[in-house]
Enzyme design. Structure first.
Site, PDB file in Angstrom:
ATOM      1  N   LYS A 185     -13.255   4.335 -11.079  1.00 48.23           N
ATOM      2  CA  LYS A 185     -13.591   3.170 -10.259  1.00 48.23           C
ATOM      3  C   LYS A 185     -15.034   3.211  -9.796  1.00 48.23           C
ATOM      4  CE  LYS A 185      -9.021   3.306  -8.053  1.00 48.23           C
ATOM      5  NZ  LYS A 185      -8.299   3.843  -6.897  1.00 48.23           N
TER       6      LYS A 185
ATOM      7  N   LYS B 153     -14.183  10.780 -17.313  1.00 47.30           N
ATOM      8  CA  LYS B 153     -12.983   9.945 -17.222  1.00 47.30           C
ATOM      9  C   LYS B 153     -13.343   8.529 -16.769  1.00 47.30           C
ATOM     10  CE  LYS B 153     -11.492  10.850 -12.550  1.00 47.30           C
ATOM     11  NZ  LYS B 153     -10.587  11.293 -11.559  1.00 47.30           N
TER      12      LYS B 153
ATOM     13  N   LYS C  91     -16.624  15.158  -6.024  1.00 42.06           N
ATOM     14  CA  LYS C  91     -16.902  14.025  -5.129  1.00 42.06           C
ATOM     15  C   LYS C  91     -17.960  14.355  -4.093  1.00 42.06           C
ATOM     16  CE  LYS C  91     -12.722  11.318  -5.626  1.00 42.06           C
ATOM     17  NZ  LYS C  91     -11.525  10.779  -4.991  1.00 42.06           N
TER      18      LYS C  91
HETATM   19  P1  TYM Z   1      -6.554   7.266  -7.555  1.00 41.43           P
HETATM   20  O1  TYM Z   1      -6.527   6.110  -6.638  1.00 41.43           O
HETATM   21  O2  TYM Z   1      -7.870   7.863  -7.926  1.00 41.43           O
HETATM   22  O3  TYM Z   1      -5.853   6.902  -8.923  1.00 41.43           O
HETATM   23  C1  TYM Z   1      -4.556   6.331  -8.933  1.00 41.43           C
HETATM   24  C2  TYM Z   1      -3.777   6.870 -10.111  1.00 41.43           C
HETATM   25  O4  TYM Z   1      -4.467   6.575 -11.342  1.00 41.43           O
HETATM   26  C3  TYM Z   1      -4.597   7.766 -12.108  1.00 41.43           C
HETATM   27  N1  TYM Z   1      -5.871   7.704 -12.838  1.00 41.43           N
HETATM   28  C4  TYM Z   1      -5.986   7.864 -14.158  1.00 41.43           C
HETATM   29  N2  TYM Z   1      -5.073   8.093 -15.115  1.00 41.43           N
HETATM   30  C5  TYM Z   1      -5.521   8.193 -16.388  1.00 41.43           C
HETATM   31  N3  TYM Z   1      -6.827   8.059 -16.741  1.00 41.43           N
HETATM   32  C6  TYM Z   1      -7.785   7.838 -15.793  1.00 41.43           C
HETATM   33  N4  TYM Z   1      -9.061   7.696 -16.147  1.00 41.43           N
HETATM   34  C7  TYM Z   1      -7.377   7.723 -14.441  1.00 41.43           C
HETATM   35  N5  TYM Z   1      -8.031   7.502 -13.280  1.00 41.43           N
HETATM   36  C8  TYM Z   1      -7.098   7.490 -12.315  1.00 41.43           C
HETATM   37  C9  TYM Z   1      -4.605   8.884 -11.093  1.00 41.43           C
HETATM   38  O5  TYM Z   1      -4.239  10.114 -11.679  1.00 41.43           O
HETATM   39  C10 TYM Z   1      -3.607   8.397 -10.086  1.00 41.43           C
HETATM   40  O6  TYM Z   1      -2.296   8.728 -10.494  1.00 41.43           O
HETATM   41  N6  TYM Z   1      -5.264  11.238  -4.855  1.00 41.43           N
HETATM   42  C11 TYM Z   1      -4.728  10.091  -5.542  1.00 41.43           C
HETATM   43  C12 TYM Z   1      -3.939   9.140  -4.660  1.00 41.43           C
HETATM   44  C13 TYM Z   1      -2.845   9.777  -3.867  1.00 41.43           C
HETATM   45  C14 TYM Z   1      -1.609  10.226  -4.369  1.00 41.43           C
HETATM   46  C15 TYM Z   1      -0.875  10.704  -3.224  1.00 41.43           C
HETATM   47  C16 TYM Z   1      -1.052  10.288  -5.644  1.00 41.43           C
HETATM   48  C17 TYM Z   1      -2.832   9.977  -2.522  1.00 41.43           C
HETATM   49  N7  TYM Z   1      -1.641  10.523  -2.125  1.00 41.43           N
HETATM   50  C18 TYM Z   1       0.393  11.227  -3.369  1.00 41.43           C
HETATM   51  C19 TYM Z   1       0.217  10.832  -5.762  1.00 41.43           C
HETATM   52  C20 TYM Z   1       0.934  11.290  -4.632  1.00 41.43           C
HETATM   53  C21 TYM Z   1      -5.899   9.309  -6.121  1.00 41.43           C
HETATM   54  O7  TYM Z   1      -7.006   9.406  -5.683  1.00 41.43           O
HETATM   55  O8  TYM Z   1      -5.560   8.414  -7.039  1.00 41.43           O
END
Ligand code: TYM
Length: 359
Positions: A213, A210, A127
């Site tokens: 967004k 992957k 990032k």
């Molecule tokens: P974020 O917002 O990027 O994504 C949310 C969830 O979607 C999953 N994900 C995917 N799974 C499969 N294939 C993909 N291409 C893909 N892109 C995203 C992510 O693994 C995630 O589960 N850091 C985290 C948010 C967060 C969080 C937490 C998660 C903040 N605090 C505490 C768990 C526990 C994030 O950026 O997710």
């Protein structure tokens, strides 16, 4: 990885003390990866466990967000949670910035986590890109806030996509070190829950990246809110190769996974097959058996129908909910009050263990 969402009921293999926490950033363009890797699993788990689901707005601001868009996207992720089937009465849905324990505990964890640990985080490297000096400090300590999110509730299990595995390992290290340093068993050692046939959904344009967004091309992803025409068009245009759909010969000897050599050779093809398996709640072998040897055009037609069947009702319900922001805000306010009641005593326990005086 091989476990299905239907098998989520006993996935923690555990006692009634299991507590689920997970979060999604309100940074726009919720896509099929977010749905299959995370949100759909959130829904499955709530039948069996106490679940807390958070819209992580403090994580979102580690990179600049337009304030009006941030508000809209926080409501949009909340609407997606609700539309996908998370019940705000049994589970807790809230946005992170409304519960101050997250930020406070994150500071305590900033003092526990080591620079060397954070330097190993691959997401920060990705990032921050080439211009690391210009990245916010928040982006660097992002994983410590994530650990605080989870530990504020002493959550034991965290459903996420594959890309979050390293962050959860860091959460375990932080909890362990906090407990060791203070000599008190304050925090549990969390387990990731990464299950379903599509734990890492790849871009429709490039099977080595992957689905994300932030990818500039909208044709690289299927957004949860895309209509039937657009979904069909994106799947039609998804990159594949000229060979027919691969069959069961691509599976490992146990029949549970794609053999690595095949996966590396045809990443786009296997990505679409994994999406099909996940959307139809089947193991990866099923679409290989069904479509192996046929033309991609036929398979893509079926995949588009399946995607529309799954996402169509969610998109429609999200539109309805987003037209009623007062209701969405009331869900978040109620969730925040319930989350705060759980997190406050945990924060107090952590402060006490460290020696911070409170009156
Ligand atoms: P974020 O917002 O990027 O994504 C949310 C969830 O979607 C999953 N994900 C995917 N799974 C499969 N294939 C993909 N291409 C893909 N892109 C995203 C992510 O693994 C995630 O589960 N850091 C985290 C948010 C967060 C969080 C937490 C998660 C903040 N605090 C505490 C768990 C526990 C994030 O950026 O997710």
């Amino acid at each position: 990885m091989a476990k299905s969402a239907a098998g989520a009921a006993n996935i923690t293999g555990s006692t009634p003390m299991s507590r689920i926490f997970s979060g999604v950033q309100p940074t726009g363009n919720l896509h099929l990866g977010n749905y299959l890797g995370a949100i759909r699993n959130f829904v499955a788990l709530q039948a069996e466990y106490e679940c807390i689901y958070c819209v992580v707005d403090l994580h979102a601001i580690t990179v600049w967000q337009d304030p009006a868009e941030l508000r809209a996207q926080t409501r949009e992720v909340t609407a997606a949670f609700l539309a996908a089937g998370i019940d705000p009465k049994t589970s807790i849905i809230f946005n992170q910035s409304q519960v101050s324990a997250h930020a406070e505990l994150a500071w305590l964890f900033n003092c526990v986590a080591r620079l060397g640990w954070l330097n190993r985080m691959t997401q920060f490297k990705e990032k921050s890109g080439k211009n690391r000096e210009a990245a916010s400090v928040g982006l660097y300590v992002y994983p410590n806030l994530m650990a605080a999110d989870i530990m504020a509730y002493k959550a034991t299990h965290v459903p996420v996509g594959e890309d979050q595995r390293q962050h959860l390992e860091l959460t375990r290290d932080i909890a362990q070190k906090f407990n060791n340093d203070t000599g008190k068993e304050v925090f549990p050692i969390v387990e990731p829950l990464i299950f379903g046939a599509a734990t890492r959904v790849m871009s429709l344009r490039d099977g080595s990246k992957k689905m994300s967004k932030s990818e500039p091309s909208d044709f690289s992803r299927i957004n949860i809110t895309d209509g039937p025409e657009l979904i069909a068009q994106k799947i039609r245009k998804a990159r594949t190769d000229s060979a027919p759909v691969p069959g069961p010969e691509a599976l490992t000897a146990d029949g549970l996974q794609i053999a690595e050599a095949h996966q590396t050779e045809r990443p786009e093809a296997f990505n679409l097959l994994a999406i099909y398996a996940a959307l139809s709640h089947q193991p990866i072998a099923a679409p290989l058996n069904e479509f192996g040897g046929s033309q991609f055009s036929d398979f893509k037609r079926r995949l588009a129908e399946l995607a529309v069947e799954n996402l169509g009702p969610i998109g429609t319900e999200m539109q309805r909910l987003m037209a009623d922001p007062a209701y969405v805000d009331s869900v978040l306010a109620d969730g925040a009050a319930r989350a705060d009641a759980q997190a406050a005593p945990v924060l107090a326990e952590a402060k006490e263990a460290i020696g911070l005086l409170s009156t």
